[in-house]
Enzyme design. Structure first.
Site, PDB file in Angstrom:
ATOM      1  N   LYS A  11       0.826  -1.207   0.000  1.00  0.00           N
ATOM      2  CA  LYS A  11       0.000   0.000   0.000  1.00  0.00           C
ATOM      3  C   LYS A  11       0.870   1.271   0.000  1.00  0.00           C
ATOM      4  O   LYS A  11       2.084   1.200   0.230  1.00  0.00           O
ATOM      5  CB  LYS A  11      -0.908  -0.036   1.229  1.00  0.00           C
ATOM      6  CG  LYS A  11      -1.890  -1.219   1.219  1.00  0.00           C
ATOM      7  CD  LYS A  11      -2.791  -1.181   2.450  1.00  0.00           C
ATOM      8  CE  LYS A  11      -3.803  -2.319   2.425  1.00  0.00           C
ATOM      9  NZ  LYS A  11      -4.748  -2.223   3.569  1.00  0.00           N
ATOM     10  N   TYR A  51     -12.428  -2.749  -3.510  1.00  0.00           N
ATOM     11  CA  TYR A  51     -12.968  -2.694  -2.144  1.00  0.00           C
ATOM     12  C   TYR A  51     -14.499  -2.626  -2.120  1.00  0.00           C
ATOM     13  O   TYR A  51     -15.077  -2.125  -1.145  1.00  0.00           O
ATOM     14  CB  TYR A  51     -12.376  -1.497  -1.402  1.00  0.00           C
ATOM     15  CG  TYR A  51     -10.961  -1.724  -0.895  1.00  0.00           C
ATOM     16  CD1 TYR A  51     -10.655  -2.801  -0.059  1.00  0.00           C
ATOM     17  CD2 TYR A  51      -9.929  -0.850  -1.227  1.00  0.00           C
ATOM     18  CE1 TYR A  51      -9.359  -3.006   0.413  1.00  0.00           C
ATOM     19  CE2 TYR A  51      -8.631  -1.048  -0.745  1.00  0.00           C
ATOM     20  CZ  TYR A  51      -8.359  -2.129   0.075  1.00  0.00           C
ATOM     21  OH  TYR A  51      -7.077  -2.322   0.552  1.00  0.00           O
ATOM     22  N   ASN A 118      -1.878  -0.243   6.982  1.00  0.00           N
ATOM     23  CA  ASN A 118      -1.264  -1.489   7.459  1.00  0.00           C
ATOM     24  C   ASN A 118      -0.402  -2.189   6.405  1.00  0.00           C
ATOM     25  O   ASN A 118      -0.266  -3.403   6.406  1.00  0.00           O
ATOM     26  CB  ASN A 118      -2.347  -2.415   8.022  1.00  0.00           C
ATOM     27  CG  ASN A 118      -3.443  -2.693   7.010  1.00  0.00           C
ATOM     28  OD1 ASN A 118      -3.290  -2.367   5.824  1.00  0.00           O
ATOM     29  ND2 ASN A 118      -4.532  -3.299   7.453  1.00  0.00           N
ATOM     30  N   HIS A 121      -2.019  -5.496   1.406  1.00  0.00           N
ATOM     31  CA  HIS A 121      -3.292  -6.185   1.165  1.00  0.00           C
ATOM     32  C   HIS A 121      -2.977  -7.584   0.679  1.00  0.00           C
ATOM     33  O   HIS A 121      -2.030  -7.775  -0.081  1.00  0.00           O
ATOM     34  CB  HIS A 121      -4.106  -5.459   0.080  1.00  0.00           C
ATOM     35  CG  HIS A 121      -5.222  -6.315  -0.460  1.00  0.00           C
ATOM     36  ND1 HIS A 121      -6.443  -6.393   0.160  1.00  0.00           N
ATOM     37  CD2 HIS A 121      -5.271  -7.183  -1.516  1.00  0.00           C
ATOM     38  CE1 HIS A 121      -7.213  -7.251  -0.507  1.00  0.00           C
ATOM     39  NE2 HIS A 121      -6.522  -7.739  -1.534  1.00  0.00           N
ATOM     40  N   GLU A 132      -9.816 -10.076  -7.854  1.00  0.00           N
ATOM     41  CA  GLU A 132      -8.837  -8.994  -7.690  1.00  0.00           C
ATOM     42  C   GLU A 132      -7.745  -9.048  -8.764  1.00  0.00           C
ATOM     43  O   GLU A 132      -7.318  -8.003  -9.272  1.00  0.00           O
ATOM     44  CB  GLU A 132      -8.220  -9.067  -6.284  1.00  0.00           C
ATOM     45  CG  GLU A 132      -9.250  -8.777  -5.192  1.00  0.00           C
ATOM     46  CD  GLU A 132      -8.751  -9.080  -3.784  1.00  0.00           C
ATOM     47  OE1 GLU A 132      -7.569  -9.460  -3.624  1.00  0.00           O
ATOM     48  OE2 GLU A 132      -9.555  -8.932  -2.842  1.00  0.00           O
TER      49      GLU A 132
HETATM   50  P1  DAT Z   1      -7.757  -6.929   5.473  1.00  0.00           P
HETATM   51  O1  DAT Z   1      -6.940  -5.916   4.698  1.00  0.00           O
HETATM   52  O2  DAT Z   1      -7.008  -7.450   6.662  1.00  0.00           O
HETATM   53  O3  DAT Z   1      -8.354  -8.000   4.605  1.00  0.00           O
HETATM   54  P2  DAT Z   1     -10.405  -5.726   5.485  1.00  0.00           P
HETATM   55  O4  DAT Z   1     -10.602  -6.327   4.142  1.00  0.00           O
HETATM   56  O5  DAT Z   1     -11.453  -6.021   6.526  1.00  0.00           O
HETATM   57  O6  DAT Z   1      -8.992  -6.112   6.106  1.00  0.00           O
HETATM   58  O7  DAT Z   1     -10.342  -4.127   5.356  1.00  0.00           O
HETATM   59  C1  DAT Z   1      -9.650  -3.513   4.286  1.00  0.00           C
HETATM   60  C2  DAT Z   1      -8.764  -2.426   4.853  1.00  0.00           C
HETATM   61  O8  DAT Z   1      -9.575  -1.390   5.445  1.00  0.00           O
HETATM   62  C3  DAT Z   1      -7.841  -2.886   5.985  1.00  0.00           C
HETATM   63  O9  DAT Z   1      -6.640  -3.430   5.509  1.00  0.00           O
HETATM   64  C4  DAT Z   1      -7.635  -1.622   6.762  1.00  0.00           C
HETATM   65  C5  DAT Z   1      -8.959  -0.905   6.638  1.00  0.00           C
HETATM   66  N1  DAT Z   1      -9.854  -1.216   7.776  1.00  0.00           N
HETATM   67  C6  DAT Z   1     -10.558  -2.365   7.966  1.00  0.00           C
HETATM   68  N2  DAT Z   1     -11.294  -2.305   9.090  1.00  0.00           N
HETATM   69  C7  DAT Z   1     -11.053  -1.090   9.620  1.00  0.00           C
HETATM   70  C8  DAT Z   1     -11.523  -0.410  10.787  1.00  0.00           C
HETATM   71  N3  DAT Z   1     -12.404  -0.965  11.625  1.00  0.00           N
HETATM   72  N4  DAT Z   1     -11.053   0.842  11.035  1.00  0.00           N
HETATM   73  C9  DAT Z   1     -10.175   1.438  10.194  1.00  0.00           C
HETATM   74  N5  DAT Z   1      -9.710   0.860   9.074  1.00  0.00           N
HETATM   75  C10 DAT Z   1     -10.132  -0.381   8.786  1.00  0.00           C
HETATM   76 MG    MG Z   2      -9.688  -7.761   3.000  1.00  0.00          MG
END
Ligand code: DAT
Ligand code: MG
Length: 142
Positions: A11, A51, A118, A121, A132
């Site tokens: 990212k 997303y 973080n 992805h 994707e």
């Molecule tokens: P991941 O990337 O671990 O698959 P995800 O698909 O649930 O997580 O969410 C996509 C991204 O959105 C994630 O990497 C960081 C952000 N994100 C997810 N949940 C969040 C939250 N509760 N607060 C802030 N950012 C969040």
């Molecule tokens: Mg995810």
């Protein structure tokens, strides 16, 4: 042995912090193969497709804003069980909770922003990976 492909993104925070090589190094050290790689600043359209499952959530707009804020490295990796394996390398979504030893646990932290930055992805299922990979690498058949 079956091969499986996963879509990984380093990212914009990972790119800005100079951690792209570190992430690729961990993928290679784990034993997965790099199939395709591209450095690009994502369009909002690509991110909306990528997303789509998060549309309407409180962090969705900040997420799209963050992800379009600069270059990312999109990578297709390959190897048996590589989808689950990369999720394990990446660690938990919240970098404060991600285990030490994982990418997010070792290299990430919570910056107190509306979206968690973080570093990486990784696709979460074979269905997501196929969807994707078609978004980021339309020329690659799954
Ligand atoms: P991941 O990337 O671990 O698959 P995800 O698909 O649930 O997580 O969410 C996509 C991204 O959105 C994630 O990497 C960081 C952000 N994100 C997810 N949940 C969040 C939250 N509760 N607060 C802030 N950012 C969040
Ligand atoms: Mg995810």
């Amino acid at each position: 042995m079956t091969t499986e492909r996963s879509l990984v993104l380093v990212k914009p925070d990972g790119f800005r912090r100079g951690l792209t090589g570190e992430v690729l190094s961990r993928i290679e050290a784990k034993g997965y193969t790099l199939v395709a790689l591209d450095v690009l600043t994502p369009t909002r359209e690509a991110l909306a497709a990528h997303y789509a499952e998060h549309e309407g959530k409180p962090f969705y707009e900040p997420l799209v804003e963050f992800m379009s804020s600069g270059p990312v490295t999109a990578v297709v990796i390959e190897g048996h069980d590589s989808i689950k394996g990369f999720r394990s390398l990446a660690g938990a979504t919240n970098p404060t909770e991600a285990a030490p030893g994982s990418i997010r646990g070792d290299l990430g932290r919570d910056w107190g922003l509306k979206v968690q930055e973080n570093i990486v992805h990784g696709s979460d299922s074979p269905k997501s990976a196929a969807r994707e990979i078609a978004i980021w690498f339309p020329h690659l058949g799954s």
